[in-house]
Structures are given as structure tokens and as C-alpha cells.
Design a protein around this motif. Structure first.
Motif, PDB file in Angstrom:
ATOM      1  N   UNK A 100       0.816  -1.215   0.000  1.00  0.00           N
ATOM      2  CA  UNK A 100       0.000   0.000   0.000  1.00  0.00           C
ATOM      3  C   UNK A 100       0.848   1.263   0.000  1.00  0.00           C
ATOM      4  N   UNK A 101       1.840   1.323   0.861  1.00  0.00           N
ATOM      5  CA  UNK A 101       2.636   2.532   1.031  1.00  0.00           C
ATOM      6  C   UNK A 101       3.945   2.483   0.253  1.00  0.00           C
ATOM      7  N   UNK A 126     -10.445   5.069   1.098  1.00  0.00           N
ATOM      8  CA  UNK A 126     -10.745   4.153   2.197  1.00  0.00           C
ATOM      9  C   UNK A 126      -9.531   3.912   3.084  1.00  0.00           C
ATOM     10  N   UNK A 127      -8.341   4.173   2.569  1.00  0.00           N
ATOM     11  CA  UNK A 127      -7.111   3.931   3.327  1.00  0.00           C
ATOM     12  C   UNK A 127      -6.721   5.113   4.208  1.00  0.00           C
ATOM     13  N   UNK A 128      -7.363   6.245   3.995  1.00  0.00           N
ATOM     14  CA  UNK A 128      -6.976   7.454   4.738  1.00  0.00           C
ATOM     15  C   UNK A 128      -8.204   8.103   5.378  1.00  0.00           C
ATOM     16  N   UNK A 129      -9.033   7.268   5.998  1.00  0.00           N
ATOM     17  CA  UNK A 129     -10.227   7.786   6.660  1.00  0.00           C
ATOM     18  C   UNK A 129      -9.881   8.573   7.914  1.00  0.00           C
ATOM     19  N   UNK A 261       3.551  -3.879   6.036  1.00  0.00           N
ATOM     20  CA  UNK A 261       4.289  -3.644   4.801  1.00  0.00           C
ATOM     21  C   UNK A 261       5.509  -2.776   5.025  1.00  0.00           C
ATOM     22  N   UNK A 262       5.364  -1.782   5.883  1.00  0.00           N
ATOM     23  CA  UNK A 262       6.470  -0.860   6.143  1.00  0.00           C
ATOM     24  C   UNK A 262       7.563  -1.520   6.979  1.00  0.00           C
TER      25      UNK A 262
END
Length: 377
Positions: A100-101, A126-129, A261-262
Motif C-alpha cells: 500500500x505505502x 478508504x485507506x486514509x479515513x 508492509x512498512x
């Protein structure tokens, strides 16, 4: 009010106020303490007061964050193909999507280090609500893809996004990153959704379709992780799909995936910038003047480039041999690498569940299968 205001990142004159509004947020403190472990909070907090553009923020802060991520969770980042890009030219990077990032963050770090124009990048709203994540995304020059809209609103939103991408590329000379499909690839099969190209084509107007796409200056981007740190998190959705069940995300699932992921181990990573799509698009016109067939052909060209330039790691060959109970690719890995992969798999999934195990292995093995197609050898 601009028609793009609902999706665009911050303009430079908005950056400082936005940054200072989250400067003391606990998540910002955690992010900066991770980025600058040897500095006290005054170092970055006082520095924030001199940030007045997204470029400032990316150059002086986020680039250091990505370098720290690489230092702690990978062995090496290698690149190829970027030397063929022109330094003062904007491009539309259409990319396979695994994380994602990091996918877009790594690309921007490579562009920064090579003196190339950095991207404005698409991210699902939707990923930054959460307000903090929304502001942070806009400070990183992300623009929002609006999800879950009714059909009529979705069509209008797609048209606005198409116009916005065209404006970035052709009016602002800003490169753009978009994924080749909605959501991350979870089974290792990197394919372009025709709907992504249809969205882009909404801004074509009366212009011939192929001429429009040539004007976007498309660069297919191949991103290859030796280990996918979110591999086990993708399993529930894959298992639901195999059972023809509707998969419903946990409310914190996206945030958990971002963190994994990070921070998760990736070992080696490779980014390849494919060739500019130009002559390949000219050939499409000779084959058909049907727009749907042209879109299908463009999708296939992008797929072939991404797959051909995808770097296969030992993990991919090991997974293929384990999945098919063969030693066909054993010359591409050592016994130690195989044992490490098997041990990691056993720690992450229940290997006694055959369907689960095979799905996990296929995620890593499918890039091998795809790359062995005649087009991609």
C-alpha cells in the motif's frame, strides 16, 4: 472552488498549516522518532516550521523515512531502466501493486535520487479515513481515488480523476503513479484492469484513443519484493475467494497491512522502469479501430512489460518447486535459502492445511509461471 479540490493533495501555500496541525500528533511523533532516532523532538518540530511545499516535506523528511525503512527491513534496493528517462519530463507510471505505502514511496525515492520528476500518486480514500492519515497522504502529494460511490457518482468521480491526471501530466509537468488494478495483487498474478485504462480514457474527448495514450507517456513499472511482508495477511481474502465467499475486511485491517508492509522483512527489492510506450501503441491502430479491442491491447502491452521486467528471486523459484514437488529451478537457489523459506512459511501459516499452503506458495510461484510465457521470456 476547483473541481479537483475533493481529491487533490495540498497546494504549497496550504502545506505549512496542514503540517503544523498534525506536528504534535502521537503518530507523527512516532514517525519522526523512527526516522531520526538520534535526534530529539525539537530537531524535527522546529524544522517543520520551515516546510512550505510538498517538495520540501518529501525531500527533508519522508525521503529519510523511506531510507530508514529500507535500512531496517531490507537488504538492498536495486533499480534498472531509470537511466533511459528524461530528467525534465513527466511520465505516467502504471505499476504492479504489492504494498500500500512502499510501492509509490520507493519509486519516489528512486526518482529523487536520480534527479527525475517525482510523482503525484493515487491512493484509495478508504485507506486514509483517519484525519491524520488523510493529511499525511496529501502532504506526500497523494490524490484520492474515491471508493464505494453509487454508480452515477462513481462515473463522475472517474471522469474528474481522469481530467486531474491529464492536468498533472500535461499542464503541471508532474509525473503520476497509479496501480494497474484496484487494490493490491494478492495471488502474484500482475494484470491490468481494463477499467483503469477506461478511467484514463475519459479525458480523451474526440482525440483518437491511441494518440491520447501516447500523450500520457506511459512507463510500465515492475516492483519485485523477495519477501512480501504482508503475504500472510493476504491469505484470508484468497481463501474466501477459493470458497466463493464474500470477504469482509476487519475495520483495522488496512492500517495493520500498512504497518506490516512498512516494518516487515522484505530482503531484496528491485524496481524496473520499462520502456516508454510509443511504437507499441502505433501498432495497435494497424490491428483494430475498435476502442474496446484497443484498450485490451494496451492492457496486454502493459502486462507483458511488467511481467517481462519483473525480477524473480530465489523465493519465487523455491515456491514453484515446492508447489509442484519438483527440482526444476533448483539451480536458482541454495539449500539454505530453501530451508529459510520453508521455516518462514511454517511460522506464518498452518502448513497442514493443504489449500492454505498451496495458496501461499502460489503467491510466490505465479510470477515464475507468468514470466515463462513466450511473450515475457
Amino acid at each position: 472552488m476547483s473541481k479537483f479540490d475533493d481529491i487533490r493533495p495540498f497546494d504549497d501555500h496550504e502545506v505549512n498549516d496542514a503540517l503544523m496541525s498534525i506536528a504534535k500528533h502521537p503518530m507523527m511523533k512516532s514517525l519522526m522518532n523512527f526516522t531520526f532516532p538520534d535526534k530529539d523532538e525539537n530537531f524535527w518540530f522546529e524544522g517543520f516550521q520551515n516546510i512550505h511545499s510538498t517538495s520540501d516535506f518529501q525531500h527533508h523528511y519522508i525521503s529519510h523515512t523511506i531510507r530508514q525503512i529500507l535500512k531496517q527491513s531490507s537488504e538492498n534496493l536495486s533499480i534498472s531502466g531509470f537511466d533511459k528517462l528524461e530528467k525534465d519530463s513527466s511520465y505516467l507510471f502504471i505499476s504492479n501493486h504489492r504494498d500500500i505505502v512502499l510501492d509509490t514511496s520507493l519509486l519516489n525515492l528512486v526518482l529523487l535520487d536520480n534527479g527525475l520528476i517525482m510523482t503525484s500518486s493515487a491512493i484509495g480514500d478508504n485507506l486514509v479515513q483517519k484525519p491524520f492519515l488523510n493529511i499525511l497522504a496529501k502532504l506526500n502529494r497523494n490524490f484520492l481515488v474515491q471508493r464505494g460511490l453509487p454508480l452515477r457518482e462513481q462515473l463522475n468521480s472517474s471522469k474528474i480523476m481522469s481530467e486531474y491526471i491529464g492536468s498533472l501530466l500535461q499542464n503541471e509537468n508532474r509525473s503520476v503513479w497509479i496501480a494497474q488494478r484496484e487494490g493490491r495483487t494478492k495471488d502474484g498474478n500482475d494484470t491490468t484492469q481494463q477499467g483503469v485504462l477506461k478511467m484514463l480514457a475519459m479525458a480523451a474527448g474526440d482525440q483518437p484513443l491511441v494518440d491520447f495514450f501516447k500523450g500520457l507517456k506511459i512507463i510500465p513499472l515492475s516492483i519485485s519484493y523477495e519477501y512480501d511482508p504482508t503475504d500472510v495477511l493476504k491469505m484470508p481474502q484468497l481463501m474466501a475467494k477459493s470458497r466463493n465467499e464474500v470477504y469482509i475486511k476487519d475495520k483495522n485491517e488496512d492500517f495493520t497491512t500498512i504497518l506490516s508492509g512498512v516494518l516487515g522483512q522484505k530482503k531484496r527489492i528491485h524496481l524496473h522502469a520499462g520502456g516508454l510506450l510509443d511504437k507499441e501503441l502505433d501498432a495497435i491502430v494497424l490491428e483494430s479501430d475498435n476502442k474496446n479491442k484497443q484498450l485490451q491491447a494496451i492492457s496486454q502491452i502493459i502486462d507483458d512489460s511488467i511481467i517481462k521486467n519483473y525480477k524473480l528471486w530465489p523465493t519465487n523459484f523455491i515456491a514453484f518447486d515446492l508447489l509442484h514437488n519438483t527440482a526444476q529451478y533448483s539451480e536458482n537457489y541454495t539449500e539454505d535459502e530453501k530451508q529459510l523459506f520453508e521455516r518462514r512459511m511454517e511460522m506464518r501459516i498452518d502448513s497442514s492445511d493443504t489449500l492454505l499452503k498451496n495458496s501461499f506458495l502460489a503467491m510466490y510461484a505465479n510470477p515464475v509461471v507468468n514470466k515463462m510465457r513466450p511473450c515475457c521470456l
